[in-house]
Write a protein that holds these residues in place. Sequence first.
Motif, PDB file in Angstrom:
ATOM      1  N   PHE A 296       0.892  -1.145   0.000  1.00 39.86           N
ATOM      2  CA  PHE A 296       0.000   0.000   0.000  1.00 39.86           C
ATOM      3  C   PHE A 296       0.938   1.204   0.000  1.00 39.86           C
ATOM      4  CE2 PHE A 296      -2.798  -3.270   1.674  1.00 39.86           C
ATOM      5  CZ  PHE A 296      -4.009  -2.987   1.039  1.00 39.86           C
ATOM      6  N   HIS A 297       1.088   1.834  -1.145  1.00 44.09           N
ATOM      7  CA  HIS A 297       2.142   2.830  -1.315  1.00 44.09           C
ATOM      8  C   HIS A 297       1.673   4.267  -1.116  1.00 44.09           C
ATOM      9  CE1 HIS A 297       0.089   2.791  -5.203  1.00 44.09           C
ATOM     10  NE2 HIS A 297       0.527   4.048  -5.351  1.00 44.09           N
ATOM     11  N   ARG A 298       0.380   4.457  -0.968  1.00 47.65           N
ATOM     12  CA  ARG A 298      -0.156   5.821  -0.819  1.00 47.65           C
ATOM     13  C   ARG A 298      -1.188   5.817   0.300  1.00 47.65           C
ATOM     14  NH1 ARG A 298      -4.356   8.904  -4.575  1.00 47.65           N
ATOM     15  NH2 ARG A 298      -3.867  11.080  -4.081  1.00 47.65           N
ATOM     16  N   LEU A 299      -1.030   6.723   1.236  1.00 49.29           N
ATOM     17  CA  LEU A 299      -1.947   6.811   2.369  1.00 49.29           C
ATOM     18  C   LEU A 299      -2.216   8.275   2.687  1.00 49.29           C
ATOM     19  CD1 LEU A 299      -3.462   5.772   4.900  1.00 49.29           C
ATOM     20  CD2 LEU A 299      -1.240   5.713   6.058  1.00 49.29           C
ATOM     21  N   ILE A 300      -3.481   8.640   2.607  1.00 49.72           N
ATOM     22  CA  ILE A 300      -3.905   9.981   3.003  1.00 49.72           C
ATOM     23  C   ILE A 300      -5.057   9.803   3.995  1.00 49.72           C
ATOM     24  CG2 ILE A 300      -4.733  12.237   2.255  1.00 49.72           C
ATOM     25  CD1 ILE A 300      -3.636  11.618  -0.521  1.00 49.72           C
ATOM     26  N   PRO A 301      -4.775   9.924   5.310  1.00 49.04           N
ATOM     27  CA  PRO A 301      -5.847   9.770   6.308  1.00 49.04           C
ATOM     28  C   PRO A 301      -7.023  10.696   5.992  1.00 49.04           C
ATOM     29  CG  PRO A 301      -3.711   9.863   7.381  1.00 49.04           C
ATOM     30  CD  PRO A 301      -3.480  10.217   5.932  1.00 49.04           C
ATOM     31  N   GLY A 302      -8.223  10.168   6.153  1.00 44.17           N
ATOM     32  CA  GLY A 302      -9.410  10.946   5.821  1.00 44.17           C
ATOM     33  C   GLY A 302      -9.699  11.001   4.337  1.00 44.17           C
ATOM     34  N   PHE A 303      -8.930  10.234   3.550  1.00 35.52           N
ATOM     35  CA  PHE A 303      -9.150  10.191   2.103  1.00 35.52           C
ATOM     36  C   PHE A 303      -9.078   8.744   1.616  1.00 35.52           C
ATOM     37  CE2 PHE A 303      -7.496  11.184  -2.362  1.00 35.52           C
ATOM     38  CZ  PHE A 303      -8.767  11.443  -2.862  1.00 35.52           C
ATOM     39  N   VAL A 304      -7.878   8.232   1.297  1.00 32.59           N
ATOM     40  CA  VAL A 304      -7.759   6.867   0.769  1.00 32.59           C
ATOM     41  C   VAL A 304      -6.467   6.205   1.235  1.00 32.59           C
ATOM     42  CG1 VAL A 304      -9.049   7.442  -1.346  1.00 32.59           C
ATOM     43  CG2 VAL A 304      -6.542   7.525  -1.367  1.00 32.59           C
ATOM     44  N   VAL A 305      -6.474   4.857   1.132  1.00 37.21           N
ATOM     45  CA  VAL A 305      -5.239   4.076   1.170  1.00 37.21           C
ATOM     46  C   VAL A 305      -5.205   3.297  -0.145  1.00 37.21           C
ATOM     47  CG1 VAL A 305      -6.318   2.148   2.464  1.00 37.21           C
ATOM     48  CG2 VAL A 305      -3.821   2.425   2.458  1.00 37.21           C
ATOM     49  N   GLN A 306      -4.076   3.383  -0.850  1.00 40.51           N
ATOM     50  CA  GLN A 306      -3.981   2.858  -2.221  1.00 40.51           C
ATOM     51  C   GLN A 306      -2.846   1.852  -2.314  1.00 40.51           C
ATOM     52  OE1 GLN A 306      -4.091   5.927  -5.197  1.00 40.51           O
ATOM     53  NE2 GLN A 306      -2.831   4.750  -6.636  1.00 40.51           N
ATOM     54  N   GLY A 307      -3.062   0.788  -3.091  1.00 37.85           N
ATOM     55  CA  GLY A 307      -2.013  -0.220  -3.220  1.00 37.85           C
ATOM     56  C   GLY A 307      -2.189  -1.109  -4.429  1.00 37.85           C
ATOM     57  N   GLY A 308      -1.397  -2.192  -4.424  1.00 37.60           N
ATOM     58  CA  GLY A 308      -1.487  -3.204  -5.461  1.00 37.60           C
ATOM     59  C   GLY A 308      -0.559  -3.032  -6.635  1.00 37.60           C
ATOM     60  N   GLY A 309       0.196  -1.915  -6.687  1.00 38.44           N
ATOM     61  CA  GLY A 309       0.974  -1.644  -7.887  1.00 38.44           C
ATOM     62  C   GLY A 309       2.468  -1.806  -7.779  1.00 38.44           C
ATOM     63  N   TYR A 310       2.995  -1.929  -6.538  1.00 39.48           N
ATOM     64  CA  TYR A 310       4.447  -1.964  -6.349  1.00 39.48           C
ATOM     65  C   TYR A 310       4.849  -3.119  -5.446  1.00 39.48           C
ATOM     66  CZ  TYR A 310       4.306   2.738  -8.275  1.00 39.48           C
ATOM     67  OH  TYR A 310       4.106   3.817  -9.103  1.00 39.48           O
ATOM     68  N   ASP A 311       6.053  -3.659  -5.711  1.00 43.60           N
ATOM     69  CA  ASP A 311       6.593  -4.702  -4.847  1.00 43.60           C
ATOM     70  C   ASP A 311       7.275  -4.069  -3.645  1.00 43.60           C
ATOM     71  OD1 ASP A 311       9.168  -3.903  -5.615  1.00 43.60           O
ATOM     72  OD2 ASP A 311       9.463  -5.585  -6.983  1.00 43.60           O
ATOM     73  N   SER A 312       7.875  -4.895  -2.790  1.00 48.38           N
ATOM     74  CA  SER A 312       8.462  -4.401  -1.550  1.00 48.38           C
ATOM     75  C   SER A 312       9.646  -3.469  -1.769  1.00 48.38           C
ATOM     76  CB  SER A 312       8.888  -5.573  -0.663  1.00 48.38           C
ATOM     77  OG  SER A 312       9.839  -6.380  -1.351  1.00 48.38           O
ATOM     78  N   GLY A 313      10.210  -3.466  -2.972  1.00 52.51           N
ATOM     79  CA  GLY A 313      11.309  -2.558  -3.299  1.00 52.51           C
ATOM     80  C   GLY A 313      10.848  -1.326  -4.060  1.00 52.51           C
ATOM     81  N   TYR A 314       9.544  -1.100  -4.103  1.00 45.33           N
ATOM     82  CA  TYR A 314       8.928   0.037  -4.798  1.00 45.33           C
ATOM     83  C   TYR A 314       9.130  -0.017  -6.313  1.00 45.33           C
ATOM     84  CZ  TYR A 314       8.412   1.964  -0.117  1.00 45.33           C
ATOM     85  OH  TYR A 314       8.090   2.132   1.204  1.00 45.33           O
ATOM     86  N   SER A 315       9.283  -1.232  -6.842  1.00 48.22           N
ATOM     87  CA  SER A 315       9.319  -1.405  -8.298  1.00 48.22           C
ATOM     88  C   SER A 315       7.912  -1.696  -8.790  1.00 48.22           C
ATOM     89  CB  SER A 315      10.246  -2.558  -8.686  1.00 48.22           C
ATOM     90  OG  SER A 315      11.577  -2.259  -8.350  1.00 48.22           O
ATOM     91  N   ALA A 316       7.549  -1.098  -9.932  1.00 51.44           N
ATOM     92  CA  ALA A 316       6.218  -1.310 -10.489  1.00 51.44           C
ATOM     93  C   ALA A 316       6.038  -2.759 -10.908  1.00 51.44           C
ATOM     94  CB  ALA A 316       5.998  -0.388 -11.677  1.00 51.44           C
ATOM     95  N   LEU A 317       4.881  -3.317 -10.581  1.00 55.08           N
ATOM     96  CA  LEU A 317       4.566  -4.699 -10.934  1.00 55.08           C
ATOM     97  C   LEU A 317       3.926  -4.754 -12.321  1.00 55.08           C
ATOM     98  CD1 LEU A 317       3.174  -5.707  -7.446  1.00 55.08           C
ATOM     99  CD2 LEU A 317       5.172  -6.734  -8.548  1.00 55.08           C
TER     100      LEU A 317
END
Length: 197
Positions: A61-82
């Motif tokens: 989950f690479h993007r988190l904005i409290p009170g808005f969204v938590v976003q994920g599914g696109g990057y591996d543990s090294g922040y490389s795009a899947l």
Amino acid sequence: MKAFLLLLGCLLATPVLAGPRVELVTSHGTLQLELNEQAAPLTVANFLRYVDDGSYNNSLFHRLIPGFVVQGGGYDSGYSALPSYAPIENESDNGLSNRTGTIAMARTQDPHSATRQFYINLADNLSLDGGRSPGYTVFGRVTAGQDVLTRMARVPTGMNMQLRARDVPDEPITLLEARRLSEQAGGTMTSEPVSKP
């Protein structure tokens, strides 16, 4: 009146067919989702494709904005795009709204660019719904694990130089496993084995 009561009894006795259910096992706990394949058939099929091929496992989950969204599914543990399958058609005019606890597809400015990244709404984000122009496609909702979202929202965020993005959790929030759930007799939910296509 008798006919009305008989009809009402039949309607109440008819089981409501739930959509596909998915369990997201995260580093902060487990979420359960119910997907709405009637409202968003293309989007649900696309999401389940990534669930079934196992490629959501150990993603971030690479993007988190409290009170808005938590976003994920696109990057591996090294922040490389899947790797992704082809983009899908936007289904944001399906009557579902970006309300708290719903799951929707992330995309670029191109309405028909959603591939594998998804987000969960941490608030009612009606500005993300479609109107005169396409919005962001909602395709399901969280049915268990709201406390997990609360824990995620408490994680500090900051700038990540690899992603060149803000709002990245300082402490990685990992999607350890995504798997389908099947309903057995008695209404209990069990995990289905992940199959490779």
